[in-house]
Enzyme design. Structure first.
Site, PDB file in Angstrom:
ATOM      1  CB  ALA A 135      -0.911  -0.002   1.221  1.00  0.00           C
ATOM      2  CD  GLU A 170      -3.305  -7.693   3.218  1.00  0.00           C
ATOM      3  OE1 GLU A 170      -3.807  -8.096   4.292  1.00  0.00           O
ATOM      4  OE2 GLU A 170      -3.047  -6.497   2.995  1.00  0.00           O
ATOM      5  N   GLY A 216      -0.116  -4.907   1.001  1.00  0.00           N
ATOM      6  CA  GLY A 216      -1.372  -4.873   0.263  1.00  0.00           C
ATOM      7  C   GLY A 216      -1.256  -5.461  -1.123  1.00  0.00           C
TER       8      GLY A 216
END
Length: 245
Positions: free
Chosen positions: A62, A108, A105
């Site tokens: 992220a 993920e 992220g």
């Protein structure tokens, strides 16, 4: 400039993360554009290929600059988690083609796809605890399902990076290929999916992703729908005629 490049290819959509200057870090714009894509695929179901392009980067996590400024309210909104859950629930299968780092992220996001393949220089990792947060966009429950509880906890607790060969051995990915072969391999998998009945694909995905208590009822209901479909009759008739039977 768009954060995600979208290519329409008939039976599929290719979404390429396109922030090379930030190593494809997932920011608010990326999230918004992927939500827009999900809305389109929910209305008009097609296969999805998600990749980071040809620069040896999938997504390095992220966007830390944005994460640093987020507060408790932002965390409770589940900004990335809601997107990744939406991707997981898309009607037709999704393939993540990972080259280089898939971290935080970014990892993920790959876990939210149905099928993951990667290059031999790819690696996965969850460094969140080293930054004072948790992997809050799905890794704490998806990763144990994918690789087992003990290994998932090790990765989540240490932030260790998992190289491609280990990702294959633990079944986090289904194939490891040379970088030059990544997209062709991903499209080959999607080509094989595209030969299937779209409704059978949708209902197979629904059954595989259903909670344990839904079985075997979900399969029986799905099969009942498919047994009465004209597509099933046409496909089976074509199979029998090809066999001469």
């Amino acid at each position: 400039m768009m954060a995600v490049r979208i290519e329409e290819l008939g039976d599929r959509v290719v979404a390429t993360l396109d922030r090379p200057e930030r190593r494809n870090a997932i920011d608010a714009e990326t999230v918004a554009e992927l939500h827009d894509l999900c809305a389109r695929l929910e209305r008009d179901p097609r296969l999805l290929l998600l990749t980071g392009g040809a620069d040896g980067i999938f997504a390095a996590g992220a966007d830390i600059a944005q994460l640093r400024d987020r507060d408790a309210g932002d965390a409770l909104r589940g900004i990335n988690q809601s997107l990744f859950t939406r991707i997981l629930k898309l009607p037709l299968p999704t393939v993540a083609a990972v080259d280089g780092p898939a971290l935080g992220g970014g990892a993920e996001l790959a876990y939210a796809c149905d099928v993951r393949i990667c290059t031999d220089r790819a690696f996965f990792g969850q460094p969140e605890v080293r930054l004072g947060i948790i992997a809050g966009a799905g890794a704490t429950w998806r990763l144990p399902r994918l690789v087992g509880e003990s290994l998932a906890k090790e990765l989540l607790f240490t932030g260790r990076r998992m190289p491609a060969e280990e990702a294959l051995a633990t079944r986090l990915v289904s194939r490891v290929v040379e970088p030059a072969a990544l997209l062709d391999t991903a499209h080959g998998i999607l080509d094989d999916m595209a030969k299937a009945s779209p409704m059978a694909l949708r209902l197979t995905k629904l059954a595989v992703d259903a909670p344990e208590g839904a079985h075997p009822g979900v399969e029986l209901a799905a099969q009942a729908v498919l047994f009465d479909s004209e597509d099933k009759r046409e496909r089976m008739t074509a199979f029998l005629e090809k066999r001469g039977g």
